[in-house]
Design a protein around this motif. Structure first.
Motif, short mmCIF file in Angstrom:
data_model
loop_
_atom_site.label_atom_id
_atom_site.label_comp_id
_atom_site.label_asym_id
_atom_site.label_seq_id
_atom_site.Cartn_x
_atom_site.Cartn_y
_atom_site.Cartn_z
N LEU A 231 -12.61 -18.80 72.73
CA LEU A 231 -13.34 -17.56 72.99
C LEU A 231 -13.80 -17.50 74.44
O LEU A 231 -13.77 -16.43 75.07
CB LEU A 231 -14.53 -17.46 72.04
CG LEU A 231 -14.19 -17.22 70.57
CD1 LEU A 231 -15.42 -17.36 69.69
CD2 LEU A 231 -13.55 -15.84 70.37
N ASN A 232 -14.22 -18.63 74.97
CA ASN A 232 -14.65 -18.67 76.39
C ASN A 232 -13.48 -18.40 77.33
O ASN A 232 -13.64 -17.76 78.37
CB ASN A 232 -15.28 -20.02 76.71
CG ASN A 232 -16.65 -20.18 76.09
OD1 ASN A 232 -17.34 -19.20 75.81
ND2 ASN A 232 -17.05 -21.42 75.85
N ALA A 233 -12.30 -18.90 76.96
CA ALA A 233 -11.12 -18.74 77.82
C ALA A 233 -10.38 -17.43 77.57
O ALA A 233 -9.54 -17.03 78.38
CB ALA A 233 -10.17 -19.92 77.61
N GLY A 234 -10.68 -16.78 76.44
CA GLY A 234 -9.97 -15.55 76.09
C GLY A 234 -8.65 -15.77 75.40
O GLY A 234 -7.94 -14.81 75.07
N SER B 44 -14.96 -28.30 69.24
CA SER B 44 -15.18 -26.85 69.19
C SER B 44 -14.04 -26.09 69.85
O SER B 44 -14.20 -25.46 70.90
CB SER B 44 -16.52 -26.50 69.85
OG SER B 44 -16.63 -27.08 71.14
N ALA C 196 -14.70 -22.12 70.03
CA ALA C 196 -15.62 -21.76 71.11
C ALA C 196 -14.92 -21.83 72.46
O ALA C 196 -15.09 -20.95 73.31
CB ALA C 196 -16.84 -22.69 71.10
N ALA C 197 -14.10 -22.87 72.65
CA ALA C 197 -13.36 -23.00 73.90
C ALA C 197 -12.38 -21.85 74.09
O ALA C 197 -12.22 -21.31 75.19
CB ALA C 197 -12.63 -24.35 73.94
N LYS D 97 -11.56 -13.85 66.41
CA LYS D 97 -12.10 -13.08 67.55
C LYS D 97 -12.48 -11.67 67.11
O LYS D 97 -13.50 -11.12 67.54
CB LYS D 97 -11.06 -13.03 68.67
CG LYS D 97 -11.54 -12.31 69.93
CD LYS D 97 -10.46 -12.31 71.00
CE LYS D 97 -10.94 -11.58 72.26
NZ LYS D 97 -9.87 -11.53 73.29
#
Length: 514
Positions: free
Chosen positions: A224-227, A218, A221-222, A256
């Motif tokens: 998006l979590n980290a920006g 993923s 997802a990683a 995004k």
């Protein structure tokens, strides 16, 4: 031939829309069907439609992006040829696209690439260089050759022209069904998701676009979590078509901004989706090809969605045939239609029978046992479920109330991958043992009948049964017997199943005999 529009380094949504609408991909690509999955629609209480990108000449959507970029090269770039690194669908898309445009193509593929994929690239007119232990080695070599020999490198996803080519799928979807509520797309490097999302949001922003990733790959997802894009330490290779460690920079920017949501699924859910596609539309999808459908099913359940028109992209069908064995083994677990347990039962005559009687009329899918000591026996058992999680909990409760120790292995990856095939070994003491193989028509109670006829008269020292969904079930069983036992022979005749004495089988002697 259509002429692709030039794109800036970071195109706006409007620029992408124009590029997609004017895309030249239909020089080689097909407008693929949007097919309703009737059985699944009824089951999920939604209209489920699958976009059949497996129908492309290369059996994958990758042809669209590859052709869109190659067709847009200038004459000098075309004369120098193109190069790509890939072990699968992108390789075939580049080879066919370049051949159709009269351009030389060289595809760098890892040394471990299966012959079927190498041969497919060559059949589409591409040259192949086998290099390196994996994709990263092959990619580094391709970039080195591009700089040294003058090839143009064709990336698999992170380029505006490639993204625009993949976005033509979104255009087709709304042309084929303007009343869609949600579109589910697989995410590897993000080219397909970005292209579809940017197109949909320019024209019909009310349609939700949801990206689907494997839990073990993923990268979106990683990010998006980290920006920002980050590199995963490792990725799972079951769905190898989306096994990407790092999302692309441009694809991340677009995902995004334009994706409405993402969801991740495990390998068992992907296997269940492969089965759904086969049973509903007779498509044989590769794991990454069934990813979007797996996400659709999970999303519907999580959000209690009913009465909507839902579509998913079947992105590819370049399946390693031998992988179907794994899919077949795991699809029932992915659909929560099978549970796996480790159960401790007393080592005494009739224990198997009592255990099966406690299960009632439920179908046993697997039963592995090997004698270890005189006190307790540990069995590995699979049970088919018709009532999902609640039925599994009911089984656990019934067995515990019956005095059995039980461990739920349904979500234990090591048990599912390895232990189920390794149950057994040699007995702890010498046994007077005879080994028989049995074959019987599969029906409700067939295994119970077997145990009622044989299981209470002689000690069973070894037992293996696995239902494969075929017409006939097969059991391998060991019995503590004297060399000759006329009474046992009589019970075999009474049983009426085809059987064969396997006592002298060399595999048994080598691995399992005392």
């Amino acid at each position: 031939m259509a002429v692709p529009l030039p794109l800036s380094a970071a195109p706006t949504g409007a620029e992408y829309l124009r590029a997609i609408l004017c895309s030249p991909v239909y020089d080689v690509a097909q407008v693929t069907p949007l097919q309703q999955m009737n059985k699944l629609s009824e089951r999920l209480k939604n209209i489920v439609l699958v976009k059949r990108e497996d129908r492309q000449p290369v059996h994958s959507f990758k042809l669209r992006g590859a052709y869109a970029m190659i067709a847009g090269l200038n004459e000098q770039q075309k004369a120098g040829g193109v190069i790509a690194a890939s072990a699968g669908n992108h390789a075939q898309g580049v080879a066919l696209s370049a051949t159709g445009l009269g351009i030389r193509s060289l595809i760098v593929m890892p040394l471990t690439t299966p012959d079927i994929k190498v041969d497919a690239v060559r059949n589409f007119g591409g040259e192949v260089l086998l290099y390196g232990a994996g994709f990263d080695d092959a990619k580094a070599k391709a970039i080195e050759l591009a700089e040294r020999e003058g090839y143009t490198f064709i990336p698999p996803f992170d380029h505006p022209a490639v993204i625009a080519g993949q976005g033509t799928i979104g255009m087709e979807l709304i042309q084929q069904d303007a009343h869609l509520d949600r579109i589910f797309v697989p995410v590897g490097g993000g080219g397909l998701a970005a292209g579809v999302a940017v197109l949909i949001k320019q024209l019909m922003p009310e349609i939700k676009v949801i990206g689907v990733e494997p839990e073990d790959s993923s990268c979106l997802a990683a990010a998006l979590n980290a920006g920002q894009p980050v590199e995963l330490e490792r990725v799972g290779m079951f769905a190898d078509g989306v096994a990407v460690k790092r999302i692309g920079d441009e694809t991340f920017r677009l995902c995004k901004e334009y994706l409405d949501d993402i969801i991740t699924v495990d390998s068992d859910a992907i296997c269940a989706a492969v089965k759904d596609l086969f049973e509903d539309v007779r498509a044989i999808a590769e794991p990454s090809g069934a990813l979007a459908l797996a996400g659709l099913k999970k999303y519907v359940k999580q959000h209690n969605i009913t009465g909507e028109r839902l579509s998913c992209v079947l992105s590819g069908a370049n399946l390693n045939f031998h992988g179907l064995r794994y899919v077949s083994e795991r699809c029932e677990l992915g659909e929560k239609r099978e549970a796996l347990f480790a159960v401790t039962i007393p080592e005494q005559k009739g224990s198997f029978l009592k255990f099966c009687q406690l299960l009632g009329g439920r179908s046993v899918t697997e039963f592995n046992y090997r004698y270890a000591c005189d006190k307790d026996a540990c069995i590995f058992v699979g049970v088919r479920l018709t009532g999902g999680q609640s039925e599994k909990e009911e089984i656990i409760s019934e067995l515990q109330n019956g005095g059995y120790q039980i461990v739920d292995l349904s979500d234990d990856e090591m048990a599912k991958l390895h232990v189920r095939y390794m149950v057994g070994g040699r007995p702890a003491k010498p046994l007077r043992e005879r080994l028989y193989s049995f074959e019987f028509p599969e029906s409700g109670g067939a295994l119970l009948r077997f145990l009622q006829t044989l299981g209470t008269h002689w000690n069973i020292s070894l037992f293996h049964y696995r239902s494969h969904g075929t017409d006939y079930g097969r059991v391998l069983a060991g019995f503590e017997l004297d060399e000759r036992s006329p009474e046992f022979e009589q019970h075999l005749k009474q049983l009426g199943y085809a059987c064969h004495d396997e006592t002298d089988n060399p595999a048994f002697r080598f691995f399992l005999a005392g």
